[in-house]
Enzyme design. Structure first.
Site, PDB file in Angstrom:
ATOM      1  CE  LYS A   1      -3.863   2.008   2.666  1.00  0.00           C
ATOM      2  NZ  LYS A   1      -4.722   1.868   3.865  1.00  0.00           N
TER       3      LYS A   1
ATOM      4  CB  SER B   1      -7.925   3.815   2.824  1.00  0.00           C
ATOM      5  OG  SER B   1      -7.161   3.202   3.821  1.00  0.00           O
TER       6      SER B   1
ATOM      7  CB  SER C   1      -8.293   0.959   5.775  1.00  0.00           C
ATOM      8  OG  SER C   1      -8.950   2.166   5.555  1.00  0.00           O
TER       9      SER C   1
HETATM   10  N1  GLN Z   1     -12.921   4.359   6.213  1.00  0.00           N
HETATM   11  C1  GLN Z   1     -12.391   4.829   7.447  1.00  0.00           C
HETATM   12  C2  GLN Z   1     -11.980   6.262   7.303  1.00  0.00           C
HETATM   13  O1  GLN Z   1     -12.304   6.849   6.339  1.00  0.00           O
HETATM   14  C3  GLN Z   1     -11.242   3.967   7.865  1.00  0.00           C
HETATM   15  C4  GLN Z   1     -10.000   4.260   7.146  1.00  0.00           C
HETATM   16  C5  GLN Z   1      -8.849   3.411   7.562  1.00  0.00           C
HETATM   17  O2  GLN Z   1      -9.000   2.400   8.229  1.00  0.00           O
HETATM   18  N2  GLN Z   1      -7.671   3.879   7.207  1.00  0.00           N
HETATM   19  O3  GLN Z   1     -11.345   6.828   8.134  1.00  0.00           O
END
Ligand code: GLN
Length: 492
Positions: free
Chosen positions: A80, A155, A179
């Site tokens: 990532k 994400s 994420s």
């Molecule tokens: N979707 C969540 C957010 O927007 C979690 C993101 C993540 O785990 N990095 O913060």
């Protein structure tokens, strides 16, 4: 020959060992696959092909002299774009870090390299890991390989899509509020959010430091166990790293003697997760079917309550934004990354940050700065910390009643691009994943079925108490093999 539909790490390990493939052949065929398929999926931001091939050559040389670094020497793993690899770009899918080259390896990557794994490409993500669909990437929109009109989740959407499309056998993601698990569920693969502090955050660009964890995204549970035991363990470079003796973590040996039942395992079913507003009928049905299968395998089903779950999203968006506003202060256009010259220093800050950060990141910085500001700190930030303790206590109480907790990962299957254009509806898609980042527990997302209407994968989540990853892998491994019994691959 490589059967891409079955391209697990443990399968490739055996092919490499038996001399049926070389690492160079593997890397070359993956690059050809990326060329053929990733134009449409857009999971990779970039791949340093020469570096990957050079590492593969070195790996083959080691194997030829029986000096391989581990049985996994020569296997590529996608990274990532918020996890640092020495001498490679790290951008968090943000314009503000264009172009920054990392001078060092993150601990997770250096541990993978020490076993011969080959970092393979930079995977797309929501900018600074803020989002649930990859639509917040400032570079490209990654598509879900099961349906190119739908999002892969976020994400870590690039990680999930690349593994689901078999462009790479496994990937690293990061999970602050879901994420890893949410995109894994959307793309029909396995993803693990480790116990907070189990995997070093050194070299992971910080979003919310008290929540962030790096974890594996793979085609099956065994592969996640292999990756996690490689990257986990104490690290003096991360002050929140847990004091675990290194090289004592063994998760993958479970799979050589996996039981064929779940006799004696108590599985907690939290009613708040099964009766949540917005839970799609197909996901609820898949969850209920899965509970029946758990019972058939001998598990004892225990009804439990996690009553503070309903506050998790609100608490998360205070704590995560507060931490993000502090962490992202370092991106000022002066020290590294993109600089937009203004008429003086302050103007340069404004211009660099105003143009470098995307809309969602700016929203969160503003929100986080607000909840930390004097006069509001007690009402928001302090209150949120107190509720966080209550959420943690819910899980501690549940642990007295059951070994693992079982829930859906997401309220619905992967949605179409643009379907959640207002931020709140996007935030609510994480209702089932966020609580355990706040509590610090570990969680694993496992695909269990395809939705008969849309054909999209549905994932379920096993949750275990802190540092009970071995239990998590064992229960999920048994359920994967004897309860689900299938892998889910997109049509080619
Ligand atoms: N979707 C969540 C957010 O927007 C979690 C993101 C993540 O785990 N990095 O913060």
């Amino acid at each position: 020959m490589i059967d891409f539909t079955q391209m697990t790490i443990h399968g490739l390990r055996d092919l490499l060992k038996n001399g049926e493939i070389t690492s160079v052949e593997l890397v070359e065929s993956l690059l050809a696959r990326v060329d053929a398929l990733d134009d449409k999926i857009k999971s990779f931001i970039r791949i340093d092909r020469e570096a990957a091939l050079a590492m593969a050559k070195e790996s083959d040389c080691r194997r030829a002299t029986n000096s391989e670094l581990s049985p996994y020497d020569g296997i590529p793993i996608g990274i990532k774009d918020c996890i640092c690899v020495k001498d490679d770009y790290v951008s968090c899918a943000s314009q503000i870090l264009e172009p920054v080259v990392s001078p060092y390896d993150s601990t997770a990557v250096s541990r993978l390299k020490a076993k011969g794994f080959i970092p393979f490409g930079r995977l797309n993500m929501d900018e600074f890991a803020m989002g649930s669909s990859c639509e917040n990437s400032s570079f490209q929109k990654t598509a879900n390989p099961f349906d190119l009109e739908r999002v892969p989740g976020g994400s870590s959407g690039g990680s999930a899509a690349s593994v689901a499309a078999r462009l790479v056998p496994a990937a690293l993601g990061s999970d602050t509020g879901g994420s890893i698990r949410q995109p894994a569920a959307f793309c029909g693969i396995v993803g693990v959010k480790p116990t907070y502090g189990l995997v070093s955050r050194y070299g992971l660009v910080a979003f919310a430091s008290s929540l962030d964890q790096i974890g594996p995204m793979t085609l099956d549970v065994e592969d996640s166990a292999i990756i996690l035991e490689t990257i986990a363990g104490n690290d003096k470079m991360d002050s929140t790293s847990l004091p675990i003796e290194n090289n004592t973590l063994d998760y993958s040996s479970i799979f050589s003697k996996l039981p064929d039942n779940l006799n004696g395992v108590k599985v907690g079913i939290p009613k708040e997760y099964f009766e949540a507003d917005g839970l799609a009928p197909a996901v609820k049905q898949a969850a209920l079917d899965a509970v029946e299968k758990l019972k058939k395998l001998g598990a004892e089903i225990v009804n439990i309550e996690l009553p503070h779950t309903k506050y998790a999203v609100a608490v998360y968006y205070i704590i995560a934004t507060a931490e993000a506003s502090a962490n992202l202060a370092r991106f000022d256009g002066i020290r590294y990354g993109r600089r937009v010259e203004g008429k003086d220093l302050v103007d340069t800050y404004f211009a660099s940050r105003g143009q470098g950060f995307g809309e969602e990141v700016q929203r969160r910085i503003l929100l986080g700065t607000y909840v930390l500001s004097s006069g509001y700190y007690d009402a928001y930030y302090l209150k949120a910390q107190k509720v966080r303790t209550l959420i943690r206590r819910d899980f501690e109480k549940a642990a007295e009643l059951c070994d693992v907790i079982f829930t859906p990962v997401t309220p619905d299957v992967a949605f179409k691009f643009g379907a959640k254009s207002d931020p709140l509806s996007m935030y609510l898609s994480d209702i089932f994943t966020i609580a355990l980042n706040l509590s610090g527990n570990c969680g694993l997302s496992l695909p269990v079925a395809l939705d008969s209407e849309s054909g999209m994968p549905i994932g379920m989540q096993f949750i275990a108490p802190a540092l009970q990853e071995r239990k998590l892998f064992e229960v999920a491994g048994v359920f994967e093999k004897y309860g689900v019994g299938a892998k889910f691959a997109p049509a080619e």
